[in-house]
Each structure stands twice: as structure tokens, then as C-alpha cells.
Scaffold this active site. Structure first.
Site, PDB file in Angstrom:
ATOM      1  N   ASP A  94       0.870  -1.169   0.000  1.00  0.00           N
ATOM      2  CA  ASP A  94       0.000   0.000   0.000  1.00  0.00           C
ATOM      3  C   ASP A  94       0.914   1.229   0.000  1.00  0.00           C
ATOM      4  O   ASP A  94       2.029   1.175   0.503  1.00  0.00           O
ATOM      5  CB  ASP A  94      -0.890  -0.047   1.249  1.00  0.00           C
ATOM      6  CG  ASP A  94      -2.044   0.925   1.134  1.00  0.00           C
ATOM      7  OD1 ASP A  94      -2.125   1.643   0.120  1.00  0.00           O
ATOM      8  OD2 ASP A  94      -2.857   0.976   2.063  1.00  0.00           O
ATOM      9  N   SER A  95       0.425   2.328  -0.556  1.00  0.00           N
ATOM     10  CA  SER A  95       1.286   3.491  -0.777  1.00  0.00           C
ATOM     11  C   SER A  95       1.604   4.272   0.488  1.00  0.00           C
ATOM     12  O   SER A  95       2.557   5.025   0.526  1.00  0.00           O
ATOM     13  CB  SER A  95       0.602   4.434  -1.754  1.00  0.00           C
ATOM     14  OG  SER A  95      -0.550   4.990  -1.159  1.00  0.00           O
ATOM     15  N   GLY A  96       0.779   4.127   1.497  1.00  0.00           N
ATOM     16  CA  GLY A  96       0.974   4.931   2.695  1.00  0.00           C
ATOM     17  C   GLY A  96      -0.003   6.089   2.753  1.00  0.00           C
ATOM     18  O   GLY A  96      -0.133   6.747   3.780  1.00  0.00           O
ATOM     19  N   GLY A  97      -0.689   6.355   1.649  1.00  0.00           N
ATOM     20  CA  GLY A  97      -1.655   7.454   1.620  1.00  0.00           C
ATOM     21  C   GLY A  97      -2.677   7.328   2.739  1.00  0.00           C
ATOM     22  O   GLY A  97      -2.850   8.244   3.539  1.00  0.00           O
ATOM     23  N   PHE A  98      -3.304   6.170   2.828  1.00  0.00           N
ATOM     24  CA  PHE A  98      -4.374   5.984   3.799  1.00  0.00           C
ATOM     25  C   PHE A  98      -3.869   6.171   5.232  1.00  0.00           C
ATOM     26  O   PHE A  98      -4.526   6.816   6.050  1.00  0.00           O
ATOM     27  CB  PHE A  98      -4.998   4.592   3.635  1.00  0.00           C
ATOM     28  CG  PHE A  98      -6.185   4.369   4.513  1.00  0.00           C
ATOM     29  CD1 PHE A  98      -7.419   4.926   4.184  1.00  0.00           C
ATOM     30  CD2 PHE A  98      -6.080   3.647   5.688  1.00  0.00           C
ATOM     31  CE1 PHE A  98      -8.518   4.749   5.007  1.00  0.00           C
ATOM     32  CE2 PHE A  98      -7.175   3.459   6.518  1.00  0.00           C
ATOM     33  CZ  PHE A  98      -8.398   4.010   6.167  1.00  0.00           C
ATOM     34  N   ASP A 148      -2.506   8.345  -2.952  1.00  0.00           N
ATOM     35  CA  ASP A 148      -3.819   8.940  -3.180  1.00  0.00           C
ATOM     36  C   ASP A 148      -4.277   9.738  -1.968  1.00  0.00           C
ATOM     37  O   ASP A 148      -3.691   9.638  -0.895  1.00  0.00           O
ATOM     38  CB  ASP A 148      -4.848   7.834  -3.462  1.00  0.00           C
ATOM     39  CG  ASP A 148      -4.995   6.882  -2.281  1.00  0.00           C
ATOM     40  OD1 ASP A 148      -4.002   6.660  -1.555  1.00  0.00           O
ATOM     41  OD2 ASP A 148      -6.108   6.367  -2.059  1.00  0.00           O
ATOM     42  N   GLN A 190     -11.124   7.056  -6.083  1.00  0.00           N
ATOM     43  CA  GLN A 190     -11.688   7.698  -4.893  1.00  0.00           C
ATOM     44  C   GLN A 190     -13.053   8.281  -5.270  1.00  0.00           C
ATOM     45  O   GLN A 190     -13.651   7.851  -6.235  1.00  0.00           O
ATOM     46  CB  GLN A 190     -10.710   8.755  -4.360  1.00  0.00           C
ATOM     47  CG  GLN A 190      -9.458   8.146  -3.702  1.00  0.00           C
ATOM     48  CD  GLN A 190      -9.754   7.426  -2.392  1.00  0.00           C
ATOM     49  OE1 GLN A 190     -10.843   7.545  -1.827  1.00  0.00           O
ATOM     50  NE2 GLN A 190      -8.783   6.653  -1.902  1.00  0.00           N
ATOM     51  N   GLY A 217     -11.208   4.166  -0.355  1.00  0.00           N
ATOM     52  CA  GLY A 217     -12.183   5.069   0.256  1.00  0.00           C
ATOM     53  C   GLY A 217     -13.535   4.452   0.524  1.00  0.00           C
ATOM     54  O   GLY A 217     -14.512   5.167   0.760  1.00  0.00           O
ATOM     55  N   ASP A 267      -8.286  -7.390   0.792  1.00  0.00           N
ATOM     56  CA  ASP A 267      -7.330  -7.519   1.902  1.00  0.00           C
ATOM     57  C   ASP A 267      -8.001  -6.973   3.142  1.00  0.00           C
ATOM     58  O   ASP A 267      -8.878  -6.107   3.046  1.00  0.00           O
ATOM     59  CB  ASP A 267      -6.058  -6.689   1.649  1.00  0.00           C
ATOM     60  CG  ASP A 267      -6.267  -5.219   1.979  1.00  0.00           C
ATOM     61  OD1 ASP A 267      -6.863  -4.507   1.148  1.00  0.00           O
ATOM     62  OD2 ASP A 267      -5.885  -4.779   3.081  1.00  0.00           O
ATOM     63  N   CYS A 305     -12.923 -27.799   8.597  1.00  0.00           N
ATOM     64  CA  CYS A 305     -11.741 -27.021   8.220  1.00  0.00           C
ATOM     65  C   CYS A 305     -10.508 -27.920   8.294  1.00  0.00           C
ATOM     66  O   CYS A 305     -10.333 -28.682   9.239  1.00  0.00           O
ATOM     67  CB  CYS A 305     -11.586 -25.825   9.154  1.00  0.00           C
ATOM     68  SG  CYS A 305     -10.119 -24.832   8.803  1.00  0.00           S
ATOM     69  N   CYS A 307      -7.366 -26.844   8.438  1.00  0.00           N
ATOM     70  CA  CYS A 307      -6.170 -26.119   8.897  1.00  0.00           C
ATOM     71  C   CYS A 307      -5.515 -26.843  10.073  1.00  0.00           C
ATOM     72  O   CYS A 307      -6.136 -27.680  10.728  1.00  0.00           O
ATOM     73  CB  CYS A 307      -6.507 -24.666   9.251  1.00  0.00           C
ATOM     74  SG  CYS A 307      -7.107 -24.393  10.928  1.00  0.00           S
ATOM     75  N   CYS A 310      -7.465 -26.711  13.384  1.00  0.00           N
ATOM     76  CA  CYS A 310      -8.670 -27.541  13.457  1.00  0.00           C
ATOM     77  C   CYS A 310      -8.345 -29.032  13.419  1.00  0.00           C
ATOM     78  O   CYS A 310      -9.089 -29.845  13.959  1.00  0.00           O
ATOM     79  CB  CYS A 310      -9.638 -27.175  12.332  1.00  0.00           C
ATOM     80  SG  CYS A 310     -10.349 -25.533  12.564  1.00  0.00           S
ATOM     81  N   HIS A 336      -6.257 -20.303  11.614  1.00  0.00           N
ATOM     82  CA  HIS A 336      -7.592 -20.754  11.202  1.00  0.00           C
ATOM     83  C   HIS A 336      -8.317 -19.673  10.395  1.00  0.00           C
ATOM     84  O   HIS A 336      -8.896 -19.963   9.342  1.00  0.00           O
ATOM     85  CB  HIS A 336      -8.450 -21.153  12.413  1.00  0.00           C
ATOM     86  CG  HIS A 336      -9.885 -21.300  12.030  1.00  0.00           C
ATOM     87  ND1 HIS A 336     -10.364 -22.424  11.393  1.00  0.00           N
ATOM     88  CD2 HIS A 336     -10.918 -20.427  12.098  1.00  0.00           C
ATOM     89  CE1 HIS A 336     -11.645 -22.240  11.098  1.00  0.00           C
ATOM     90  NE2 HIS A 336     -12.004 -21.039  11.516  1.00  0.00           N
TER      91      HIS A 336
END
Ligand SMILES: [Zn+2]
Length: 368
Positions: A94-98, A148, A190, A217, A267, A305, A307, A310, A336
């Protein structure tokens, strides 16, 4: 061979959802995909081997946090993020904008960039689109994000419109500054909750996009119905031939609803965050394993599951670990929850192949 391309392999006749393949220098990602978050170059509490065993095809890391600590130049000297954290599959940063915009009171936005004070030690920093590219180029992720401006939920029209214009201007600057052909740059759409701004931002961003485009956004405090309304509104204008990434969204219901609306990538920090608080994600919704009712429940979190958690441990045991603050409790639940979200995307793909994703969504109403 092209380093980056996105190909659609199957479209669900019932929902229009897609199965696609996004080719990157570290491998091909089959979409729809859930990307576990490793903000600080680690998916919290899990080894890369465990994250792979959970089925993760790609992980996400954060340029802002790694710029602050340990510094992008150090990561570059270590050989880049893949080598530094021993993860040989694709990575997205991620760019770091957020993160910068989330530093309310500590930051000042101008057309040139954002001045802010560190949340760690108060030191002054200035991040521009060019700086964000320098940081992300140094980190070396396969997919990098444009810098952004995400206007706050509830911002008035003029503020949201100014953020859209600035984000497009910054996208052009990012494209110019981005010098590494082994990394693919995703523009970020955006427009806040204003439909015409969303469309303007989408059209302009799509015209500048490579194999993928992101929607930012959303999931910033608005009711889920409004997020779905925005996705429905943008959908007919979404470029067919690009991977579409809905940023920061990854609860089970939002993944199903998002894929049904043509989204390919997700994500979210949710699976590992709630795990550390003692909550498991299941096909029947959340299971608060910390609760008393599981004290003598010797069944696994989820009988279906596969995993590691589990296959070997009971709810009672994991509850005990959480209650006595043993690290292993959060580890097992993290494992899990990530396995569960990835299994969910696998079942979604099955439903797309069978042209029945809307039926699938109805059948799994308990997840919501
Ligand atoms: Zn499990």
C-alpha cells in the site's frame, strides 16, 4: 513473457463474477483472492511457511509503516522485501496514503504532498507521490499502489471533488516517477460516497491503469449497503480486462458481496486482529472462543476445516490458551481465520464455475 497480465478464465452466468489469473514476477495469482495483511513485513504471529500452508497466494505490506521502521533503504540493502521477510510469492504494498491521512491533527495536505509528524516520535516528514514511489520501488513489491488522497467519510462534495482531482494529478506524478518495470502500479479510485465523483475517478484512473485498478475510500465507516450501492454504481464502468482490488475489505460477507459485484482482490487485517482477541471466523459466523460456553467444548473450531489448528486442537484448548495469554492461542486462531477466508474464496470460485454464485450467497447467509 509479459511480466504482468490479467486474464479472465470464467465468468459466472448468474452473477457476472469472474475467475481470473494475474501474472506477476513472483507467480500467477488466481482471483478472486484474499490477501493476508503483513503490515510490518510479517503476517502477525505466523511464519511465511504457515501463511503458505493456509493457501495464501499473495500478501500485503505497508509502505508507510516500513518507511518509518526499519526504513525502506534498509529493506533495499537486505535485498528487498521478499528476501528480508523470506516470502517468495507475490507481495503488494500500500502506498501509505491511507495511513498518512489517518493521522488526524498530525498532518497537512497540499498539492505537492503531505507533511506530517510521526506517530512514533513526533519527527517531521514530507511524503510526495515521488517519495511514495521511491519507498515502494526500494521495498520491491510486485504490485505497488499510487499515492492517493482518501477524503474522510462525511466530507462535503467540494472536499471530496478536490481529493479526486489531487489523486489523479498524483497518479500522473506516480506514473512518471515509477521507474521499475518489475513492479505494477495500481491507480486508486476515490470519490467518497458521491456517485458522479466515483465515475469520474474510475474513468480517469482506468485510462491510466495497467493490468489492475483499485477502489479505495470504501469501508471507511459507511453502512455496508452504501458500499454495495457504490460498487453497483461503478460496476458497468469498470474495465473488464483489469484486476479489480477493493482495498481494506475482507469480512466474509463483504467478500461474497464484493465478488458478486465483480471485485477480484481483497485484503483486511480483520482475520488476524480478531484472532488475537479470541474470535474465530466460521461458516456460521463469528465464534467468540473466549466465552465460557466453550470451556469444555472438545470439538475443533470447525469440523470441516483442514487447517492445522482444526486438525489438532479443541475449542476448549484454544480458549484456555487465549485466557492465560499464551501466544499460541492467537497464533492458532490467526492460522484458522486466514485459512477460512482463503477456503471461502475457493468455494466462491467453485460457485462461479457452476454459474451459481448468487445461490451460494443465499445458502451461506449464516456467514453474514
Ligand atoms: Zn481451521
Amino acid at each position: 513473457m509479459e511480466k504482468f497480465k490479467f486474464e479472465i478464465k470464467k465468468t459466472c452466468k448468474q452473477s457476472g463474477a469472474r475467475i481470473g489469473e494475474l501474472t506477476t514476477p513472483h507467480g500467477v495469482i488466481e482471483t478472486p483472492v484474499f490477501m493476508p495483511v503483513g503490515t510490518l513485513a510479517t503476517v502477525k504471529a505466523l511464519s511465511p511457511e504457515e501463511v503458505k500452508a493456509a493457501g495464501a497466494q499473495i500478501i500485503l505490506s505497508n509502505a508507510y509503516h516500513l518507511y518509518m521502521r526499519p526504513g525502506h533503504e534498509l529493506v533495499a540493502r537486505a535485498g528487498g522485501l521478499h528476501t528480508f521477510m523470506a516470502w517468495d510469492r507475490p507481495i503488494l504494498t500500500d502506498s501509505g496514503g491511507f495511513q498518512v491521512f489517518s493521522l488526524a491533527g498530525l498532518r497537512k495536505i497540499g498539492d505537492d504532498g503531505v507533511r506530517f509528524h510521526s506517530h512514533l516520535d513526533g519527527s517531521a516528514h514530507f511524503i510526495t507521490p515521488e517519495k511514495s514511489m521511491e519507498i515502494q520501488n526500494a521495498l520491491g513489491a510486485d504490485i505497488i499502489m499510487a499515492f492517493d488522497e482518501c477524503s474522510e467519510y462525511g466530507a462535503d462534495y467540494a472536499t471530496a471533488a478536490a481529493a479526486v482531482r489531487r489523486t489523479l494529478d498524483w497518479l500522473d506524478r506516480c506514473k512518471k516517477a515509477h521507474g521499475n518495470p518489475a513492479q505494477m502500479l495500481f491507480p486508486i479510485v476515490q470519490g467518497n460516497m458521491y456517485k458522479d465523483l466515483r465515475l469520474l475517478s474510475l474513468k480517469e484512473s482506468a485510462a491510466r491503469a495497467g493490468a489492475g485498478i483499485a477502489v479505495g475510500g470504501l469501508s471507511v465507516g459507511e453502512p455496508k449497503e452504501i458500499m454495495y450501492e457504490m460498487l453497483d454504481h461503478m460496476r458497468p464502468h469498470m474495465p473488464e480486462d483489469k484486476a479489480r482490488y477493493l482495498m481494506g475489505v475482507g469480512s466474509p460477507d463483504c467478500i461474497i458481496e464484493g465478488v458478486s459485484r465483480g471485485i477480484d482482490m481483497f485484503d483486511c487485517v480483520l482475520p488476524t486482529r480478531v484472532a488475537r482477541n479470541g474470535t474465530a471466523m466460521t461458516w456460521r459466523g463469528k465464534l467468540v472462543i473466549r466465552n465460557n460456553e466453550y470451556a469444555e467444548d472438545f470439538r475443533p473450531i470447525d469440523e470441516n476445516c483442514g487447517c492445522y489448528a482444526c486438525r489438532h486442537f479443541s475449542r476448549a484448548y484454544i480458549r484456555h490458551l487465549i485466557n492465560v495469554n499464551e501466544i499460541m492461542g492467537g497464533r492458532l486462531l490467526s492460522l484458522h481465520n486466514i485459512s477460512f477466508l482463503i477456503e471461502l474464496t475457493e468455494r466462491i470460485k467453485d460457485a462461479i464455475r457452476e454459474d451459481r454464485l448468487l445461490d451460494f450467497a443465499r445458502e451461506h447467509g449464516d456467514i453474514y
